[in-house]
Design a protein around this motif. Structure first.
Motif, PDB file in Angstrom:
ATOM      1  N   GLY A   8       0.808  -1.220   0.000  1.00 40.18           N
ATOM      2  CA  GLY A   8       0.000   0.000   0.000  1.00 40.18           C
ATOM      3  C   GLY A   8       0.833   1.258   0.000  1.00 40.18           C
ATOM      4  O   GLY A   8       0.728   2.090  -0.889  1.00 40.18           O
ATOM      5  N   TYR A  44      -2.588  -8.827  -1.021  1.00 42.18           N
ATOM      6  CA  TYR A  44      -1.698  -7.713  -0.763  1.00 42.18           C
ATOM      7  C   TYR A  44      -1.039  -7.890   0.590  1.00 42.18           C
ATOM      8  O   TYR A  44      -1.690  -8.303   1.551  1.00 42.18           O
ATOM      9  N   LEU A  46       0.163  -5.842   3.529  1.00 47.60           N
ATOM     10  CA  LEU A  46      -0.089  -4.486   3.997  1.00 47.60           C
ATOM     11  C   LEU A  46       0.355  -4.309   5.444  1.00 47.60           C
ATOM     12  O   LEU A  46       0.166  -5.199   6.272  1.00 47.60           O
ATOM     13  N   CYS A  50      -1.971   0.739   7.099  1.00 54.62           N
ATOM     14  CA  CYS A  50      -2.707   0.661   5.834  1.00 54.62           C
ATOM     15  C   CYS A  50      -3.972  -0.178   6.000  1.00 54.62           C
ATOM     16  O   CYS A  50      -5.030   0.169   5.474  1.00 54.62           O
ATOM     17  N   LEU A  54      -8.179   1.071   5.424  1.00 51.47           N
ATOM     18  CA  LEU A  54      -9.098   0.497   4.435  1.00 51.47           C
ATOM     19  C   LEU A  54     -10.525   0.470   4.956  1.00 51.47           C
ATOM     20  O   LEU A  54     -10.757   0.320   6.159  1.00 51.47           O
ATOM     21  N   VAL A  63      -6.885  -0.353  -2.186  1.00 48.22           N
ATOM     22  CA  VAL A  63      -5.462  -0.592  -1.909  1.00 48.22           C
ATOM     23  C   VAL A  63      -4.608   0.304  -2.812  1.00 48.22           C
ATOM     24  O   VAL A  63      -3.627   0.884  -2.361  1.00 48.22           O
ATOM     25  N   LEU A  66      -4.064   3.806  -1.407  1.00 50.58           N
ATOM     26  CA  LEU A  66      -3.298   4.012  -0.174  1.00 50.58           C
ATOM     27  C   LEU A  66      -2.036   4.805  -0.470  1.00 50.58           C
ATOM     28  O   LEU A  66      -1.383   4.621  -1.496  1.00 50.58           O
TER      29      LEU A  66
END
Length: 79
Positions: A8, A44, A46, A50, A54, A63, A66
């Protein structure tokens, strides 16, 4: 712990698990990121700031939005 970067915001994160830290116990063995698999099947890695930024039902577009704000917080950028 393995080191890599957040998908992110790009900050360096540590990931627990694997043979590299099999004998690591106690404080400092939690890592600073986790892999999320979204409803569309995308994955992902992260960092926790991050993940907190979300929405409840994130998409790949969330994503992608970010951005790194500072060393402590991540947020969603403008669409």
């Amino acid at each position: 712990m393995a080191k890599t970067s957040c998908d992110g915001c790009g900050r360096t994160v540590s990931v627990t698990g694997g043979i590299a830290n099999i004998w690591t116990f106690g404080a400092g063995s939690d890592g600073t990121a986790m892999t999320l698999e979204l409803a569309d099947g995308s994955e992902y890695l992260l960092c926790y700031p991050c993940i907190e930024a979300l929405p409840d039902d994130p998409s790949a577009a969330d994503v992608d939005r970010l951005e790194r704000v500072d060393e402590e917080r991540s947020q969603l950028g403008a669409s």
